[in-house]
Design an enzyme around this catalytic site. Sequence first.
Site, PDB file in Angstrom:
ATOM      1  N   THR A  40     -18.587  70.873  30.608  1.00  0.00           N
ATOM      2  CA  THR A  40     -19.531  69.752  30.499  1.00  0.00           C
ATOM      3  C   THR A  40     -20.632  69.927  31.544  1.00  0.00           C
ATOM      4  OG1 THR A  40     -17.693  68.378  29.825  1.00  0.00           O
ATOM      5  CG2 THR A  40     -19.690  67.228  30.567  1.00  0.00           C
ATOM      6  N   CYS A  42     -12.375  63.688  31.759  1.00  0.00           N
ATOM      7  CA  CYS A  42     -13.774  63.693  31.304  1.00  0.00           C
ATOM      8  C   CYS A  42     -14.449  62.327  31.276  1.00  0.00           C
ATOM      9  CB  CYS A  42     -13.847  64.319  29.920  1.00  0.00           C
ATOM     10  SG  CYS A  42     -13.590  66.092  30.004  1.00  0.00           S
ATOM     11  N   ASP A  61     -18.085  61.765  33.009  1.00  0.00           N
ATOM     12  CA  ASP A  61     -19.210  61.863  32.070  1.00  0.00           C
ATOM     13  C   ASP A  61     -20.019  60.559  32.063  1.00  0.00           C
ATOM     14  OD1 ASP A  61     -18.086  64.291  31.646  1.00  0.00           O
ATOM     15  OD2 ASP A  61     -17.801  64.101  29.494  1.00  0.00           O
ATOM     16  N   LYS A 103     -22.804  65.699  24.282  1.00  0.00           N
ATOM     17  CA  LYS A 103     -21.507  65.700  24.974  1.00  0.00           C
ATOM     18  C   LYS A 103     -21.330  64.432  25.825  1.00  0.00           C
ATOM     19  CE  LYS A 103     -17.823  66.949  27.185  1.00  0.00           C
ATOM     20  NZ  LYS A 103     -16.556  66.524  26.680  1.00  0.00           N
TER      21      LYS A 103
HETATM   22  N1  LIG Z   1      -9.903  68.499  29.682  1.00  0.00           N
HETATM   23  C1  LIG Z   1     -10.571  68.027  28.644  1.00  0.00           C
HETATM   24  O1  LIG Z   1     -10.065  67.205  27.865  1.00  0.00           O
HETATM   25  C2  LIG Z   1     -11.968  68.506  28.377  1.00  0.00           C
HETATM   26  C3  LIG Z   1     -12.538  68.217  27.136  1.00  0.00           C
HETATM   27  C4  LIG Z   1     -13.831  68.633  26.893  1.00  0.00           C
HETATM   28  C5  LIG Z   1     -14.552  69.298  27.882  1.00  0.00           C
HETATM   29  N2  LIG Z   1     -13.987  69.520  29.088  1.00  0.00           N
HETATM   30  C6  LIG Z   1     -14.802  70.205  30.099  1.00  0.00           C
HETATM   31  O2  LIG Z   1     -14.431  71.581  30.153  1.00  0.00           O
HETATM   32  C7  LIG Z   1     -14.454  72.060  31.510  1.00  0.00           C
HETATM   33  C8  LIG Z   1     -13.091  72.576  31.878  1.00  0.00           C
HETATM   34  O3  LIG Z   1     -12.167  71.502  31.757  1.00  0.00           O
HETATM   35  P1  LIG Z   1     -10.588  71.759  31.773  1.00  0.00           P
HETATM   36  O4  LIG Z   1      -9.954  70.468  31.466  1.00  0.00           O
HETATM   37  O5  LIG Z   1     -10.242  72.959  30.972  1.00  0.00           O
HETATM   38  O6  LIG Z   1     -10.394  72.071  33.325  1.00  0.00           O
HETATM   39  P2  LIG Z   1      -9.066  72.569  34.048  1.00  0.00           P
HETATM   40  O7  LIG Z   1      -9.117  72.016  35.416  1.00  0.00           O
HETATM   41  O8  LIG Z   1      -7.878  72.293  33.192  1.00  0.00           O
HETATM   42  O9  LIG Z   1      -9.255  74.146  34.084  1.00  0.00           O
HETATM   43  C9  LIG Z   1     -10.215  74.781  34.837  1.00  0.00           C
HETATM   44  C10 LIG Z   1      -9.671  76.168  35.211  1.00  0.00           C
HETATM   45  O10 LIG Z   1     -10.674  76.870  35.934  1.00  0.00           O
HETATM   46  C11 LIG Z   1     -10.044  77.586  36.969  1.00  0.00           C
HETATM   47  N3  LIG Z   1     -11.015  77.901  38.001  1.00  0.00           N
HETATM   48  C12 LIG Z   1     -11.546  77.073  38.938  1.00  0.00           C
HETATM   49  N4  LIG Z   1     -12.444  77.745  39.679  1.00  0.00           N
HETATM   50  C13 LIG Z   1     -12.472  79.011  39.215  1.00  0.00           C
HETATM   51  C14 LIG Z   1     -13.190  80.183  39.594  1.00  0.00           C
HETATM   52  N5  LIG Z   1     -14.072  80.165  40.592  1.00  0.00           N
HETATM   53  N6  LIG Z   1     -12.967  81.342  38.900  1.00  0.00           N
HETATM   54  C15 LIG Z   1     -12.059  81.353  37.869  1.00  0.00           C
HETATM   55  N7  LIG Z   1     -11.353  80.277  37.484  1.00  0.00           N
HETATM   56  C16 LIG Z   1     -11.548  79.130  38.154  1.00  0.00           C
HETATM   57  C17 LIG Z   1      -8.932  76.674  37.438  1.00  0.00           C
HETATM   58  O11 LIG Z   1      -7.922  77.404  38.128  1.00  0.00           O
HETATM   59  C18 LIG Z   1      -8.440  76.098  36.123  1.00  0.00           C
HETATM   60  O12 LIG Z   1      -7.401  76.858  35.554  1.00  0.00           O
HETATM   61  C19 LIG Z   1     -14.938  70.886  32.354  1.00  0.00           C
HETATM   62  O13 LIG Z   1     -16.330  70.970  32.513  1.00  0.00           O
HETATM   63  C20 LIG Z   1     -14.593  69.669  31.502  1.00  0.00           C
HETATM   64  O14 LIG Z   1     -15.455  68.599  31.760  1.00  0.00           O
HETATM   65  C21 LIG Z   1     -12.707  69.173  29.348  1.00  0.00           C
END
Ligand SMILES: NC(=O)c1ccc[n+]([C@@H]2O[C@H](COP(=O)([O-])OP(=O)(O)OC[C@H]3O[C@@H](n4cnc5c(N)ncnc54)[C@H](O)[C@@H]3O)[C@@H](O)[C@H]2O)c1
Length: 400
Positions: free
Chosen positions: A120, A260, A264, A204
Amino acid sequence: MNRIVVVGAGYVGLSVAIMLSQSNEVTILDIDDQKINAINNRKSPFVDERIDFCFNTFDLNLKATQEIGEALDSDAEIVVIALPTDYDANNKTLDTSCIDEYITEIALRCPEAYIVIKSTLPIGYINRNARNTTNQIIYCPEFLRETTALDDCLNPNRVVVGVDENDDMCKKAANHYVELIRCVSEKKDFEVFITGYLEAEAIKLFSNAYLAMRVCFFNELDNFAIINNAKSVDIINGICSDYRIGNYYNNPSFGYGGYCLPKDVKELIDCYPNSKECIFSSVVCSNKLRIDIILNDIKRHVSPNDTMGIYKLSMKKKSDNTRNSSMISLLKELVRIFGQSCIIVFDKEYDECLDLLGVEFVSDIEQFKKRADIIIANRVDEELEDSIDKVYSRDVFGLD
Ligand SMILES: NC(=O)c1ccc[n+]([C@@H]2O[C@H](COP(=O)([O-])OP(=O)(O)OC[C@H]3O[C@@H](n4cnc5c(N)ncnc54)[C@H](O)[C@@H]3O)[C@@H](O)[C@H]2O)c1
């Protein structure tokens, strides 16, 4: 078959990686070695039945690594970024610093690759920041839910892709990515919206802000029911039969939360010059007020010397995720008001976090039900049915 790297093995990254690895060669890159090991051993790092099923059933072309060189020097054709973008309260915007760094790395290490951002973003981010480093970028926001992450990825109701509308190569990359998704998804007839970057970023944030607003609307309705001793289920059924309102996503709760929705909404508020007056500021206030109304109502139901049982710290059924959970906000307030000695918590996923606010965790559900005089549950599962007389909840439909 495409060679794809997914950066970030969270809910979004892992789900996208598994989906694409059905017919592409996928490498997933993360800094968390426990997640890397779990994925390479075909174990889901979080609760998701569909991921477990896929890991146990299919021979996926998927490997996980912590080595940036191993992932990004591998002549990748597409790099999907699914990194966290937490809300930074000091700068009043989503923190995109790790995305900035990866865009630079990708442009250096695999300049031919197309970057697909799934994280996001703040509105205007791609034009303002990313395009200074590369033109090879599209934005495909994700709408999945955390308990059904892979299932939602495989069955999208729409796919939005933000592009530079004056760049034919960019539009071609967007169409190529949409076809990659169609090829591996179960639902093939999803709607596709190819828009400018800014519009995709806005889609989004406004989608999640609408959902938060809707949660608050039905919670406000339920506040009214609590104060006036009315049956909220009857009011909700009566108004939701209007097709313009719809009979869905209308179950009262202790407030919206999760990763989120809270961030958001805050991000969107900061897009408005007169932010205090915008509807989304009221949404944040309404969500805070909801906890106060629930607390007051709980106080009316509790007798002196009662043991209060908190049923699960996550907000949703079948979830192990407590990020910004309204159950935790409520627990903190209950501890502040009643002290920790009269509170016990049941949560199968958190039985080791015994230090959480100093409250006692009870991992056996039968013991928990026996000891609690009142059971406070955001969502009422079947296992509470035999103790329903003790349950305090505002869940009227038994749904998330
Ligand atoms: N969780 C949801 O329901 C959802 C839905 C839609 C969009 N999003 C968006 O998607 C994005 C990710 O969300 P998520 O829920 O998957 O997050 P999450 O916290 O579950 O996963 C993020 C991953 O990134 C890894 N990470 C962090 N820093 C890093 C780095 N420097 N190098 C490599 N890996 C690294 C973490 O270890 C983790 O495994 C966010 O922007 C979120 O807003 C999330």
